[in-house]
Design a protein around this motif. Structure first.
Motif, PDB file in Angstrom:
ATOM      1  N   THR A 157       0.826  -1.208   0.000  1.00 55.09           N
ATOM      2  CA  THR A 157       0.000   0.000   0.000  1.00 55.09           C
ATOM      3  C   THR A 157       0.858   1.255   0.000  1.00 55.09           C
ATOM      4  N   VAL A 158       1.937   1.243   0.768  1.00 51.77           N
ATOM      5  CA  VAL A 158       2.822   2.414   0.836  1.00 51.77           C
ATOM      6  C   VAL A 158       3.471   2.671  -0.516  1.00 51.77           C
ATOM      7  N   ILE A 159       3.951   1.619  -1.159  1.00 52.57           N
ATOM      8  CA  ILE A 159       4.639   1.781  -2.439  1.00 52.57           C
ATOM      9  C   ILE A 159       3.685   2.285  -3.516  1.00 52.57           C
ATOM     10  N   MET A 160       2.468   1.773  -3.516  1.00 54.73           N
ATOM     11  CA  MET A 160       1.525   2.119  -4.576  1.00 54.73           C
ATOM     12  C   MET A 160       0.848   3.465  -4.355  1.00 54.73           C
ATOM     13  N   SER A 161       0.682   3.878  -3.100  1.00 54.50           N
ATOM     14  CA  SER A 161      -0.125   5.067  -2.826  1.00 54.50           C
ATOM     15  C   SER A 161       0.669   6.266  -2.319  1.00 54.50           C
ATOM     16  N   GLU A 182      -0.954  -7.043  -7.812  1.00 59.42           N
ATOM     17  CA  GLU A 182      -0.701  -6.078  -6.742  1.00 59.42           C
ATOM     18  C   GLU A 182      -1.462  -4.775  -6.989  1.00 59.42           C
ATOM     19  N   ALA A 183      -1.428  -4.289  -8.228  1.00 62.11           N
ATOM     20  CA  ALA A 183      -2.169  -3.066  -8.538  1.00 62.11           C
ATOM     21  C   ALA A 183      -3.666  -3.284  -8.387  1.00 62.11           C
ATOM     22  N   GLN A 184      -4.157  -4.423  -8.837  1.00 66.28           N
ATOM     23  CA  GLN A 184      -5.585  -4.707  -8.718  1.00 66.28           C
ATOM     24  C   GLN A 184      -6.007  -4.851  -7.261  1.00 66.28           C
ATOM     25  N   GLU A 185      -5.118  -5.356  -6.431  1.00 63.97           N
ATOM     26  CA  GLU A 185      -5.437  -5.478  -5.005  1.00 63.97           C
ATOM     27  C   GLU A 185      -5.624  -4.110  -4.362  1.00 63.97           C
ATOM     28  N   VAL A 186      -4.736  -3.167  -4.685  1.00 63.24           N
ATOM     29  CA  VAL A 186      -4.853  -1.823  -4.123  1.00 63.24           C
ATOM     30  C   VAL A 186      -6.080  -1.109  -4.686  1.00 63.24           C
ATOM     31  N   VAL A 187      -6.323  -1.254  -5.985  1.00 63.46           N
ATOM     32  CA  VAL A 187      -7.499  -0.629  -6.593  1.00 63.46           C
ATOM     33  C   VAL A 187      -8.778  -1.175  -5.969  1.00 63.46           C
ATOM     34  N   ASN A 188      -8.824  -2.480  -5.751  1.00 66.30           N
ATOM     35  CA  ASN A 188     -10.012  -3.079  -5.141  1.00 66.30           C
ATOM     36  C   ASN A 188     -10.197  -2.601  -3.702  1.00 66.30           C
TER      37      ASN A 188
END
Length: 281
Positions: free
Chosen positions: A134-138, A173-179
């Motif tokens: 979450t930290v890396i993506m957001s 990983e991207a889909q997990e954060v988007v979801n």
């Protein structure tokens, strides 16, 4: 000795907490890191390469040694590495599309190095610890633009969406954060200087009866979508009742359904106008 033993766990706990939060680079530092990654990618791919061979899971171009080299190039800013790679991808594509000299070669090589940056960003996120995802993506960063101004704050996920990085966005990983953002498991927390953090909702909610009636949950995209559908269904009902057999209700006054219809139409117009003004600003 007993005092030292009492203090040591507290210091160790603080050290572990500090190790979880990585340093946030300044716009100048981030711009230099993007330039370093661009130079490293051009060294990795001095010639045009078939994009399919780069994105292949068993690619001989993007190897574990290459990924380790990029992580080493990022130094202490590994959390910003996917963002910088996606930023380097955007710059490669801009150079390929805006350099008129030998356009064919530029667009071919530019596409190769751009895809390499995107694939590297995806692989690095995939190899990251799950608790850092979450930290890396957001996490949102700024870079220095060509004219010297600081860019708007953006995260790796936002950069991927703006640049149409389908390879990166198709990762689990991207889909997990988007979801998680869609369902409200991650919520937005506003900080100073227009900074935004995304924190788990379970860590902020009140475990009481009134905690289930939190109006701010309407900010969740899924709930917004459900609420919008309900409003439109109600609007259709009001419209159907207002236009039913209009000749039998000719008069100077409006009935209840017509009042509801015109009120909702006015509210939709005001909302559309406010969105138009916000877009212009």
């Amino acid at each position: 000795m007993s005092g030292f033993l009492d203090v040591a766990p507290e210091n160790g706990e603080r050290a572990s907490l500090l190790s979880v939060k990585s340093a946030k680079p300044s716009p100048d530092t981030l711009t230099k890191l993007v330039k370093r990654l661009r130079a490293l990618t051009l060294t990795l791919l001095p010639l045009e390469v078939d994009p399919a061979s780069i994105n292949d899971p068993t690619s001989r171009v993007i190897t574990p040694q290459v990924i380790s080299a990029y992580k080493a190039a990022a130094g202490d800013f590994t959390d910003a590495l996917p963002y910088c790679l996606l930023r380097a991808r955007a710059e490669f594509m801009w150079d390929a599309n805006h350099n008129p000299a030998d356009y064919g070669e530029n667009i071919g090589r530019g596409t190769s190095v751009a895809i390499a940056c995107e694939v590297l960003a995806r692989r690095i996120v995939h190899l990251s610890p799950p608790d850092r995802l979450t930290v890396i993506m957001s996490s949102r960063f700024q870079h220095r633009q060509v004219d010297g101004d600081e860019s708007d704050m953006s995260s790796a996920l936002e950069q991927a969406i703006d640049s149409h990085c389908s390879i990166f966005l198709s990762s689990s990983e991207a889909q997990e954060v988007v979801n998680a953002l869609w369902t409200g498991e991650l919520i937005q927390k506003n900080n100073a200087n227009h900074d935004i953090d995304y924190v788990p909702y379970a860590d902020t909610r009140e475990h009481t009866f009134w905690g289930h009636l939190d109006a701010s949950r309407l900010n969740v995209p899924r709930y917004q979508n459900i609420f919008r559908i309900v409003i439109w269904f109600f609007f259709l009902v009001a419209y159907s009742q207002a236009v039913r057999e209009p000749l039998e209700r000719l008069g100077d006054s409006l009935d209840e359904w017509e009042v509801v219809l015109y009120t909702m139409a006015l509210s939709f117009a005001v909302e559309g106008r406010s969105n138009f003004i916000t877009t212009d600003d």
